[in-house]
Design a protein around this motif. Structure first.
Motif, short mmCIF file in Angstrom:
data_model
loop_
_atom_site.label_atom_id
_atom_site.label_comp_id
_atom_site.label_asym_id
_atom_site.label_seq_id
_atom_site.Cartn_x
_atom_site.Cartn_y
_atom_site.Cartn_z
N THR A 259 -0.35 -1.73 -6.42
CA THR A 259 0.46 -1.04 -5.41
C THR A 259 0.08 0.42 -5.31
N PRO A 260 0.48 1.12 -4.25
CA PRO A 260 0.15 2.53 -4.10
C PRO A 260 0.64 3.40 -5.26
N ASP A 261 1.69 2.99 -5.96
CA ASP A 261 2.18 3.79 -7.09
C ASP A 261 1.58 3.34 -8.42
N GLY A 262 0.55 2.46 -8.36
CA GLY A 262 -0.19 2.09 -9.56
C GLY A 262 0.38 0.91 -10.34
N GLU A 263 1.37 0.22 -9.79
CA GLU A 263 1.93 -0.94 -10.47
C GLU A 263 1.08 -2.17 -10.20
#
Length: 305
Positions: A259-263
């Motif tokens: 995901t864009p937040d690195g998840e």
């Protein structure tokens, strides 16, 4: 001896056979298109037997490792030959679950993918995030789920390959068609697709750039998919290896999205992955790693976690 079972025109099997040939590993190929020509004599013990393949007689206890991709048998031909081939395949697939040889992968282990909702629970236990999911044939539940999440996608709940599609306004007008056919709906997860192939203790990751909902079928919608090798964070790679091991899969194709937040979100685990597509587009040495696993880990027996 390494034993290969499947159709020789199947790219993953063909690449593995070629890798074994190039490495000069002792191996034998059982071609599903020729099963009626093979013979089996079962011994007095549960696992004793003698295979006759292309004139070669091979004791079953000489087989140390197996890579099996049992596909549907070819149609047509003599009915007696088809029946003989079907009987041979039925016996062989059953033998894969009982032989002490290393098997990629045992049929009993692959059953986790027969129910995607069940497998999702196993994935969640491994520590990966899984998308919010609804399995239903109730139109009110489905529409409420969509209202809650905005964008949702849907696919089959079974292990049979299906195209992942986004639920659109057009689907809303025909959602009543799912009655009596429970379908899996999931909240849409933004980010980049990453396919990870686990071979034993090693991971081979490919990043996928595509605007398609299901990049495997991007060309059907006039879109494209671009693949490139990717170095996974060590903790993510370890989690992939542990997940495959917990499912009893020496070879697995794990579908992730970053995901864009690195998840890292995990969608599913393919127990019989067509890795050849990813290998041909990225150069990742998956077939070589698979054959080295079979040769170097031939005494290993995968455990169920």
């Amino acid at each position: 001896m390494i034993l290969f079972f499947g159709r020789t025109d199947d790219p993953p099997l063909a690449r593995a056979i070629r890798a074994a040939q190039e490495a000069d590993h002792r191996h034998l190929v059982i071609d599903q298109a020729r099963l009626a020509r093979y013979d089996l004599v079962v011994g007095t013990g549960a696992l004793d037997g003698l295979l006759t393949v292309e004139g070669m007689r091979v004791p079953l206890d000489d087989v140390s490792a197996v890579y099996a991709r049992p596909l549907e048998l070819p149609d047509g031909g003599d009915p007696a030959a088809r029946a003989r081939a079907a009987a041979f395949q039925e016996w062989f697939v059953a033998w894969l679950d009982t032989t002490p040889a290393a098997v990629v992968s045992r049929p009993s282990a692959m059953e986790s993918n027969s129910s995607k909702p069940y497998q999702a629970q196993l994935i969640g236990r491994s520590g990966f995030v899984v998308p919010e999911t609804l399995v239903s044939d109730d139109t009110d539940e489905i529409l409420e789920f969509r209202a809650q999440h905005g964008r949702i996608v849907y696919k089959s709940v079974s292990g049979i390959r299906s195209i992942v599609r986004e639920f659109t306004e057009a689907d809303e007008s025909r959602v009543h068609l799912v009655r009596g056919l429970p379908t899996q709906f999931q909240a849409y997860v933004p980010g980049q697709d990453v396919r990870v192939h686990v071979v034993g203790e090693h991971t081979y990751a490919a990043a996928v750039d595509s605007d398609a909902i299901d990049y495997r079928y991007a060309d059907q919608g006039g879109e494209s998919a671009r693949l490139a090798p990717l170095d996974l964070p060590p903790d993510t790679a370890r989690r992939c290896v542990d997940l495959a091991a917990s499912l009893g899969l020496p070879l697995a194709g794990i579908d992730l999205r970053r995901t864009p937040d690195g998840e890292w979100v995990c969608f599913e685990v393919n127990p019989m992955p067509a890795y050849s597509y990813y290998e041909s587009h990225t150069g990742l040495p998956i077939s070589t790693a698979l054959v080295e696993y079979l040769d170097g880990h031939r005494a290993a027996t995968p455990s169920r976690g």
